[in-house]
Scaffold this motif. Structure first.
Motif, PDB file in Angstrom:
ATOM      1  N   THR A   1       2.628   4.453  -1.117  1.00  0.00           N
ATOM      2  CA  THR A   1       2.100   5.283  -2.190  1.00  0.00           C
ATOM      3  C   THR A   1       2.871   6.590  -2.328  1.00  0.00           C
ATOM      4  O   THR A   1       3.346   7.141  -1.323  1.00  0.00           O
ATOM      5  CB  THR A   1       0.611   5.602  -1.931  1.00  0.00           C
TER       6      THR A   1
ATOM      7  N   ASN B   1       3.187   7.050   2.465  1.00  0.00           N
ATOM      8  CA  ASN B   1       4.053   7.841   1.596  1.00  0.00           C
ATOM      9  C   ASN B   1       5.502   7.787   2.073  1.00  0.00           C
ATOM     10  O   ASN B   1       6.434   7.681   1.261  1.00  0.00           O
ATOM     11  CB  ASN B   1       3.568   9.287   1.540  1.00  0.00           C
TER      12      ASN B   1
ATOM     13  N   GLY C   1       0.796  -1.220   0.000  1.00  0.00           N
ATOM     14  CA  GLY C   1       0.000   0.000   0.000  1.00  0.00           C
ATOM     15  C   GLY C   1       0.827   1.266   0.000  1.00  0.00           C
ATOM     16  O   GLY C   1       0.275   2.370  -0.047  1.00  0.00           O
TER      17      GLY C   1
ATOM     18  N   TRP D   1       6.972   4.610   0.937  1.00  0.00           N
ATOM     19  CA  TRP D   1       7.245   4.657  -0.501  1.00  0.00           C
ATOM     20  C   TRP D   1       8.553   5.407  -0.773  1.00  0.00           C
ATOM     21  O   TRP D   1       9.387   4.943  -1.572  1.00  0.00           O
ATOM     22  CB  TRP D   1       6.091   5.336  -1.229  1.00  0.00           C
TER      23      TRP D   1
ATOM     24  N   ASP E   1       1.448   9.282  -2.911  1.00  0.00           N
ATOM     25  CA  ASP E   1       0.488  10.314  -2.521  1.00  0.00           C
ATOM     26  C   ASP E   1       0.793  10.810  -1.110  1.00  0.00           C
ATOM     27  O   ASP E   1       0.634  10.059  -0.136  1.00  0.00           O
ATOM     28  CB  ASP E   1      -0.928   9.743  -2.581  1.00  0.00           C
TER      29      ASP E   1
ATOM     30  N   ILE F   1      -7.236   2.840   1.847  1.00  0.00           N
ATOM     31  CA  ILE F   1      -6.520   2.105   0.810  1.00  0.00           C
ATOM     32  C   ILE F   1      -6.586   0.605   1.091  1.00  0.00           C
ATOM     33  O   ILE F   1      -6.177   0.162   2.171  1.00  0.00           O
ATOM     34  CB  ILE F   1      -5.040   2.546   0.751  1.00  0.00           C
TER      35      ILE F   1
END
Length: 296
Positions: free
Chosen positions: A114, A123, A112, A126, A116, A265
């Motif tokens: 991301t 985030n 998950g 990520w 974003d 999400i």
């Protein structure tokens, strides 16, 4: 020599004994001697350092062939926020590994994750993963769904939610958020496979053998506890202020605003991912929650 960061954490508590049983030489990165004393790793070296302090890392990296980077915060506390630990901390470990001549780098990502920035934790994971991918090392990234097992913070938070009030379990929204819980022991098995040289230069998403809703997960936990409670579905817009108040007032709330947002999400992948990628079948959650009854 393998350097394990986050050596006193949840995943490490299950992984380190496995590494030792297989005869690996270990060095455990800890922030202080007291933390080192909590690690059940007889014979392993301890290195005092912190991923947020680049100057503390070169000594920990000396003579290391492989880094297993497990450090991450799932909740921000003081200066140890998502940016400082999950992003900059990962960058610091990557740079220290490169300077020390380490070649193999195994990183614990998150399903998950991301780009974003609206999802602060996901985030940050990520961005940390991107730093690993750009490292030039022989990297592999494991991206598990939510984990269960002795010491699992996610399950502990659900238990606090379940026991907030008698007879009912408050559930944000319709309870249809999709999850794929995986046993931490199976995550450790996957890391061991990566140590054999599998999946170099790859990010691998893994989850348990069943995709389920948040409601269904609560049902499994209640069954493990031997409890029956009514699930009260509260509209997300109505629950949001309550989550904010709990976060402001409680030192360890059942859920934070970041976690509340992350529930938007789905946290799922191929139900056969572990078998396809690593050649074994992961444990179903119904077989792995017995420890909850013992703890309570």
């Amino acid at each position: 020599m393998i350097l394990v960061t986050g050596a006193s954490g949840f995943v490490a508590s299950h992984l380190i004994p496995r590494l030792q049983r297989e005869g690996h030489r270990l060095r455990c990165l800890v922030t202080n001697a007291a933390e080192g004393g909590r690690i059940k790793a007889p014979g392993a070296e301890l290195a005092i350092g912190n991923v947020t302090d680049p100057a503390s890392l070169p000594d920990a990296m000396e003579g290391v062939e492989t880094v297993i980077h497990l450090v991450a915060v799932i909740r921000e506390k003081g200066p140890f926020n998502f940016r400082k630990v999950n992003v900059e901390g990962t960058q610091n470990v990557v740079e220290a590994a490169k300077k020390a001549g380490v070649r193999r780098f195994i990183h614990m990502g998150a399903l998950g994750a991301t780009p974003d920035p609206a999802y602060k934790y996901l985030n940050s994971k990520w961005l940390g993963m991107e730093a690993v991918k750009a490292s030039g090392l022989d990297w592999s990234i494991l991206m598990p769904s939510v984990m269960f097992g002795e010491g699992a913070g996610f399950i502990a938070s659900l238990l606090r939610s379940i026991h907030m009030a008698p007879f009912i379990v408050p559930v944000a929204g319709d309870g249809k958020t999709m999850l794929q819980p995986i046993w931490v022991g199976d995550v450790a098995n996957c890391v061991l496979k990566l140590l054999e040289g599998q999946k170099i230069g790859q990010s691998v998403a893994i989850g348990g053998p069943e995709i389920m809703t948040y409601d269904e997960l609560i049902g499994y936990i209640l069954a493990a506890l031997g409890e029956k409670r009514f699930r009260l579905h509260v509209p997300r817009w109505l629950m949001k202020p309550g989550v904010a108040v709990m976060e402001a007032l409680l030192s360890n709330p059942p859920i934070t605003m970041v976690e509340f947002k992350s529930m938007e999400i789905p946290n799922i992948t191929d139900p056969e991912a572990v078998e396809k990628e690593f050649g074994f079948k992961p444990m179903p959650i119904r077989d792995g929650l017995g420890y909850l009854k013992i703890k309570t």
